[in-house]
Design an enzyme around this catalytic site. Structure first.
Site, PDB file in Angstrom:
ATOM      1  N   CYS A  10      66.098  75.287  44.095  1.00 18.32           N
ATOM      2  CA  CYS A  10      66.989  75.665  44.255  1.00 18.32           C
ATOM      3  C   CYS A  10      67.602  76.381  44.171  1.00 18.32           C
ATOM      4  O   CYS A  10      66.356  77.248  43.551  1.00 18.32           O
ATOM      5  CB  CYS A  10      68.279  74.395  43.089  1.00 18.32           C
ATOM      6  SG  CYS A  10      67.784  74.663  41.349  1.00 18.32           S
ATOM      7  N   ARG A  16      69.463  72.333  38.954  1.00 20.05           N
ATOM      8  CA  ARG A  16      70.129  71.400  40.037  1.00 20.05           C
ATOM      9  C   ARG A  16      68.795  70.427  40.305  1.00 20.05           C
ATOM     10  O   ARG A  16      67.847  69.387  40.169  1.00 20.05           O
ATOM     11  CB  ARG A  16      70.293  71.877  41.409  1.00 20.05           C
ATOM     12  CG  ARG A  16      71.576  71.742  41.267  1.00 20.05           C
ATOM     13  CD  ARG A  16      72.300  71.828  42.743  1.00 20.05           C
ATOM     14  NE  ARG A  16      71.749  73.200  42.747  1.00 20.05           N
ATOM     15  CZ  ARG A  16      71.837  73.816  43.876  1.00 20.05           C
ATOM     16  NH1 ARG A  16      73.192  73.832  45.069  1.00 20.05           N
ATOM     17  NH2 ARG A  16      71.433  75.022  43.640  1.00 20.05           N
ATOM     18  N   ASP A 125      76.358  72.904  43.323  1.00 20.07           N
ATOM     19  CA  ASP A 125      75.801  73.443  41.933  1.00 20.07           C
ATOM     20  C   ASP A 125      76.675  73.733  41.095  1.00 20.07           C
ATOM     21  O   ASP A 125      77.912  73.975  41.033  1.00 20.07           O
ATOM     22  CB  ASP A 125      75.510  75.131  42.247  1.00 20.07           C
ATOM     23  CG  ASP A 125      74.406  76.429  41.249  1.00 20.07           C
ATOM     24  OD1 ASP A 125      74.435  75.776  40.598  1.00 20.07           O
ATOM     25  OD2 ASP A 125      74.415  77.098  41.819  1.00 20.07           O
TER      26      ASP A 125
END
Length: 155
Positions: A10, A16, A125
């Site tokens: 990420c 994440r 996100d």
């Protein structure tokens, strides 16, 4: 069986991708598979930091401890050390592909490409939102892990 090593990517490697790493480790263990799973970010914002406390909390609520993970940045060696590099979203996928060196052997894709009917989807996100976003991220990365391992076992 195919030997896989998986890298989750990420932006900052605190939300994440650590959740995805934890979900994939837990799923591999549940399936009796010994795999290498790691995570990193495309940016250097949080190098050396632990995951976001909300990521740690949602993973813990699901029986997975990611508190010892430390953020790192994607590096050239990752492209040959891992068989699969999974991006959490389209921007990070583009960033990964932009720095992919010649001789890269890793398959590069969106993480959700593993899930039927969700190919091409990004994992949102959760950083700027509330706790619910982290729970949603956990659900997505867990679904991707189960789909990946089902596909791996059938290969």
């Amino acid at each position: 069986m195919i030997r896989a090593s998986i890298l989750m990517v990420c932006l900052g490697n605190i939300c994440r991708s650590p959740l995805a790493e934890g979900a994939f480790r837990a799923a591999a263990n549940a399936h009796g598979l010994d795999l290498t799973v790691d995570s990193c970010g495309t940016a250097a914002f949080h190098i050396g930091n632990a995951p976001d406390p909300r990521s740690i909390a949602v993973a813990s609520q699901n029986g997975v401890d990611i508190s010892a993970l430390q953020a790192r940045q994607l590096c050239e060696a990752d492209f040959t050390e891992f068989t699969h590099i999974f991006a959490m979203d389209h921007e990070n996928l583009a960033n990964i592909k932009a720095v992919r060196p010649a001789g890269s052997t890793a398959e590069i894709a969106l993480l959700m490409d593993n899930v039927s009917d969700r190919e091409g989807e990004a994992i949102a996100d959760p950083y700027y939102g509330g706790d619910d976003g982290f729970a949603d991220t956990w659900e997505d990365v867990t679904a991707a892990a189960e789909a990946f391992f089902a596909n791996l076992k059938s290969a």
